[in-house]
Design a protein around this motif. Sequence first.
Motif, PDB file in Angstrom:
ATOM      1  N   PHE A 157      32.849  42.121  35.582  1.00  0.00           N
ATOM      2  CA  PHE A 157      33.830  41.726  36.272  1.00  0.00           C
ATOM      3  C   PHE A 157      34.378  43.138  36.990  1.00  0.00           C
ATOM      4  O   PHE A 157      34.993  43.282  38.120  1.00  0.00           O
ATOM      5  N   LEU A 158      34.024  44.269  36.257  1.00  0.00           N
ATOM      6  CA  LEU A 158      34.156  45.589  37.207  1.00  0.00           C
ATOM      7  C   LEU A 158      33.186  45.591  38.278  1.00  0.00           C
ATOM      8  O   LEU A 158      33.577  46.260  39.224  1.00  0.00           O
ATOM      9  N   THR A 159      32.049  45.165  38.270  1.00  0.00           N
ATOM     10  CA  THR A 159      31.070  45.055  39.253  1.00  0.00           C
ATOM     11  C   THR A 159      31.717  44.187  40.476  1.00  0.00           C
ATOM     12  O   THR A 159      31.524  44.749  41.756  1.00  0.00           O
ATOM     13  N   GLY A 160      32.121  43.221  39.999  1.00  0.00           N
ATOM     14  CA  GLY A 160      32.865  42.465  41.174  1.00  0.00           C
ATOM     15  C   GLY A 160      33.922  42.984  41.834  1.00  0.00           C
ATOM     16  O   GLY A 160      33.941  43.041  43.164  1.00  0.00           O
ATOM     17  N   ALA A 161      34.770  43.578  41.016  1.00  0.00           N
ATOM     18  CA  ALA A 161      35.816  44.476  41.643  1.00  0.00           C
ATOM     19  C   ALA A 161      35.365  45.657  42.562  1.00  0.00           C
ATOM     20  O   ALA A 161      35.954  45.691  43.697  1.00  0.00           O
ATOM     21  N   VAL A 162      34.292  46.304  42.257  1.00  0.00           N
ATOM     22  CA  VAL A 162      33.766  47.451  42.939  1.00  0.00           C
ATOM     23  C   VAL A 162      33.276  46.711  44.284  1.00  0.00           C
ATOM     24  O   VAL A 162      33.670  47.322  45.450  1.00  0.00           O
ATOM     25  N   PHE A 163      32.714  45.416  44.463  1.00  0.00           N
ATOM     26  CA  PHE A 163      32.186  44.945  45.814  1.00  0.00           C
ATOM     27  C   PHE A 163      33.304  44.343  46.469  1.00  0.00           C
ATOM     28  O   PHE A 163      33.237  44.878  47.577  1.00  0.00           O
ATOM     29  N   THR A 164      34.266  43.961  45.927  1.00  0.00           N
ATOM     30  CA  THR A 164      35.472  43.603  46.862  1.00  0.00           C
ATOM     31  C   THR A 164      36.349  44.862  47.220  1.00  0.00           C
ATOM     32  O   THR A 164      36.603  44.916  48.513  1.00  0.00           O
ATOM     33  N   ASP A 165      36.293  45.825  46.355  1.00  0.00           N
ATOM     34  CA  ASP A 165      36.920  47.145  46.783  1.00  0.00           C
ATOM     35  C   ASP A 165      36.122  47.777  47.846  1.00  0.00           C
ATOM     36  O   ASP A 165      36.626  48.151  48.774  1.00  0.00           O
ATOM     37  N   LEU A 166      34.901  47.876  47.846  1.00  0.00           N
ATOM     38  CA  LEU A 166      33.837  48.402  48.907  1.00  0.00           C
ATOM     39  C   LEU A 166      34.107  47.791  50.110  1.00  0.00           C
ATOM     40  O   LEU A 166      33.887  48.179  51.266  1.00  0.00           O
ATOM     41  N   TYR A 167      33.967  46.473  50.078  1.00  0.00           N
ATOM     42  CA  TYR A 167      33.685  45.641  51.363  1.00  0.00           C
ATOM     43  C   TYR A 167      35.174  45.018  51.906  1.00  0.00           C
ATOM     44  O   TYR A 167      35.256  44.601  53.215  1.00  0.00           O
ATOM     45  N   ALA A 222      48.085  50.015  43.263  1.00  0.00           N
ATOM     46  CA  ALA A 222      48.471  49.054  42.174  1.00  0.00           C
ATOM     47  C   ALA A 222      47.287  48.518  41.605  1.00  0.00           C
ATOM     48  O   ALA A 222      47.234  48.115  40.478  1.00  0.00           O
ATOM     49  N   GLY A 223      46.377  47.865  42.704  1.00  0.00           N
ATOM     50  CA  GLY A 223      45.152  47.145  42.236  1.00  0.00           C
ATOM     51  C   GLY A 223      44.093  48.041  41.149  1.00  0.00           C
ATOM     52  O   GLY A 223      43.743  47.488  40.323  1.00  0.00           O
ATOM     53  N   ASP A 224      44.115  49.217  41.296  1.00  0.00           N
ATOM     54  CA  ASP A 224      43.337  50.416  40.347  1.00  0.00           C
ATOM     55  C   ASP A 224      44.259  50.404  39.247  1.00  0.00           C
ATOM     56  O   ASP A 224      43.494  50.312  38.186  1.00  0.00           O
ATOM     57  N   VAL A 225      45.509  50.538  39.081  1.00  0.00           N
ATOM     58  CA  VAL A 225      46.111  50.169  37.839  1.00  0.00           C
ATOM     59  C   VAL A 225      46.038  49.061  36.982  1.00  0.00           C
ATOM     60  O   VAL A 225      45.663  49.043  35.972  1.00  0.00           O
ATOM     61  N   LYS A 226      45.866  47.960  37.900  1.00  0.00           N
ATOM     62  CA  LYS A 226      45.633  46.581  37.113  1.00  0.00           C
ATOM     63  C   LYS A 226      44.269  46.495  36.744  1.00  0.00           C
ATOM     64  O   LYS A 226      43.844  46.044  35.681  1.00  0.00           O
ATOM     65  N   LEU A 227      43.317  47.102  37.378  1.00  0.00           N
ATOM     66  CA  LEU A 227      41.861  47.208  37.087  1.00  0.00           C
ATOM     67  C   LEU A 227      41.734  48.130  35.671  1.00  0.00           C
ATOM     68  O   LEU A 227      40.919  47.429  34.810  1.00  0.00           O
ATOM     69  N   PHE A 228      42.230  49.150  35.876  1.00  0.00           N
ATOM     70  CA  PHE A 228      42.023  49.970  34.302  1.00  0.00           C
ATOM     71  C   PHE A 228      42.843  49.094  33.587  1.00  0.00           C
ATOM     72  O   PHE A 228      42.438  49.326  32.269  1.00  0.00           O
ATOM     73  N   MET A 229      44.004  48.452  33.562  1.00  0.00           N
ATOM     74  CA  MET A 229      44.458  47.646  32.382  1.00  0.00           C
ATOM     75  C   MET A 229      43.558  46.538  31.913  1.00  0.00           C
ATOM     76  O   MET A 229      43.497  46.096  30.858  1.00  0.00           O
ATOM     77  N   SER A 230      42.824  45.884  32.863  1.00  0.00           N
ATOM     78  CA  SER A 230      41.928  44.916  32.544  1.00  0.00           C
ATOM     79  C   SER A 230      40.906  45.574  31.743  1.00  0.00           C
ATOM     80  O   SER A 230      40.420  44.964  30.792  1.00  0.00           O
ATOM     81  N   ALA A 231      40.273  46.491  32.129  1.00  0.00           N
ATOM     82  CA  ALA A 231      39.293  47.164  31.244  1.00  0.00           C
ATOM     83  C   ALA A 231      39.791  47.902  30.041  1.00  0.00           C
ATOM     84  O   ALA A 231      39.139  47.488  28.886  1.00  0.00           O
ATOM     85  N   ALA A 232      40.953  48.134  29.872  1.00  0.00           N
ATOM     86  CA  ALA A 232      41.619  48.440  28.718  1.00  0.00           C
ATOM     87  C   ALA A 232      41.521  47.243  27.567  1.00  0.00           C
ATOM     88  O   ALA A 232      41.546  47.537  26.470  1.00  0.00           O
ATOM     89  N   SER A 233      41.572  46.242  28.236  1.00  0.00           N
ATOM     90  CA  SER A 233      41.538  45.175  27.018  1.00  0.00           C
ATOM     91  C   SER A 233      40.362  44.895  26.697  1.00  0.00           C
ATOM     92  O   SER A 233      40.226  44.021  25.509  1.00  0.00           O
ATOM     93  N   PHE A 234      39.261  45.543  26.892  1.00  0.00           N
ATOM     94  CA  PHE A 234      37.933  45.419  26.439  1.00  0.00           C
ATOM     95  C   PHE A 234      37.645  46.675  25.449  1.00  0.00           C
ATOM     96  O   PHE A 234      36.826  46.526  24.679  1.00  0.00           O
ATOM     97  N   LEU A 235      38.499  47.745  25.618  1.00  0.00           N
ATOM     98  CA  LEU A 235      38.284  48.897  24.931  1.00  0.00           C
ATOM     99  C   LEU A 235      39.090  49.442  23.898  1.00  0.00           C
ATOM    100  O   LEU A 235      40.346  48.659  23.944  1.00  0.00           O
ATOM    101  N   SER A 236      38.814  50.130  22.957  1.00  0.00           N
ATOM    102  CA  SER A 236      39.763  50.783  21.921  1.00  0.00           C
ATOM    103  C   SER A 236      40.781  51.684  22.842  1.00  0.00           C
ATOM    104  O   SER A 236      40.436  52.127  23.964  1.00  0.00           O
ATOM    105  N   VAL A 237      41.515  52.328  22.260  1.00  0.00           N
ATOM    106  CA  VAL A 237      42.782  53.041  22.638  1.00  0.00           C
ATOM    107  C   VAL A 237      42.019  54.198  22.958  1.00  0.00           C
ATOM    108  O   VAL A 237      41.860  54.992  23.970  1.00  0.00           O
ATOM    109  N   GLN A 238      41.010  55.082  22.157  1.00  0.00           N
ATOM    110  CA  GLN A 238      40.430  56.175  22.545  1.00  0.00           C
ATOM    111  C   GLN A 238      39.454  55.847  23.760  1.00  0.00           C
ATOM    112  O   GLN A 238      39.207  56.586  24.468  1.00  0.00           O
ATOM    113  N   ASP A 239      38.504  54.768  23.435  1.00  0.00           N
ATOM    114  CA  ASP A 239      37.859  54.565  24.812  1.00  0.00           C
ATOM    115  C   ASP A 239      38.430  54.417  26.030  1.00  0.00           C
ATOM    116  O   ASP A 239      38.028  54.939  27.074  1.00  0.00           O
ATOM    117  N   THR A 240      39.557  53.883  26.039  1.00  0.00           N
ATOM    118  CA  THR A 240      40.456  53.772  27.267  1.00  0.00           C
ATOM    119  C   THR A 240      40.797  55.035  27.576  1.00  0.00           C
ATOM    120  O   THR A 240      40.720  55.336  28.924  1.00  0.00           O
TER     121      THR A 240
END
Length: 135
Positions: free
Chosen positions: A6-16, A69-87
């Motif tokens: 899902f991060l790779t998909g977000a990278v493509f939409t962000d770049l293009y 704002a999209g970057d904040v939401k993207l980080f929050m989505s990534a955090a949902s998969f990670l521990s607090v320390q990894d985040t």
Amino acid sequence: MILILFLTGAVFTDLYRDKIYNLWVIPGMIAGIAGSALAGQNELISCLTAIGITFAILLPVYLLKGIAAGDVKLFMSAASFLSVQDTMSCIITAFFVAGLISLSILLFKRNKKKTIHFAVPVLVSAIFTLGGVVV
């Protein structure tokens, strides 16, 4: 693996398209929360804590126009998969990677007003964090 996809998909939409669509962010966050809920109450609490801390840390950066704002939401989505320390590691690494990208733009490009597509540093930092390169 779902996080990287899902991060790779977000990278493509962000770049293009110069935009991170909620179509990538919201299903990603739902998948992370659902996976944590299936793993048990402690994992769910850790997931929601990581999301909340990410929001608390990045909201001032957004308000100061450091990221969108999209970057904040993207980080929050990534955090949902990670521990607090990894985040926390992911956030620090992403800003470091973004700094390196900015420095290279300043040194090698004539267009000094170029913006950084922050989804790229988020993806790189997630790969580094999940791969154990960053602790």
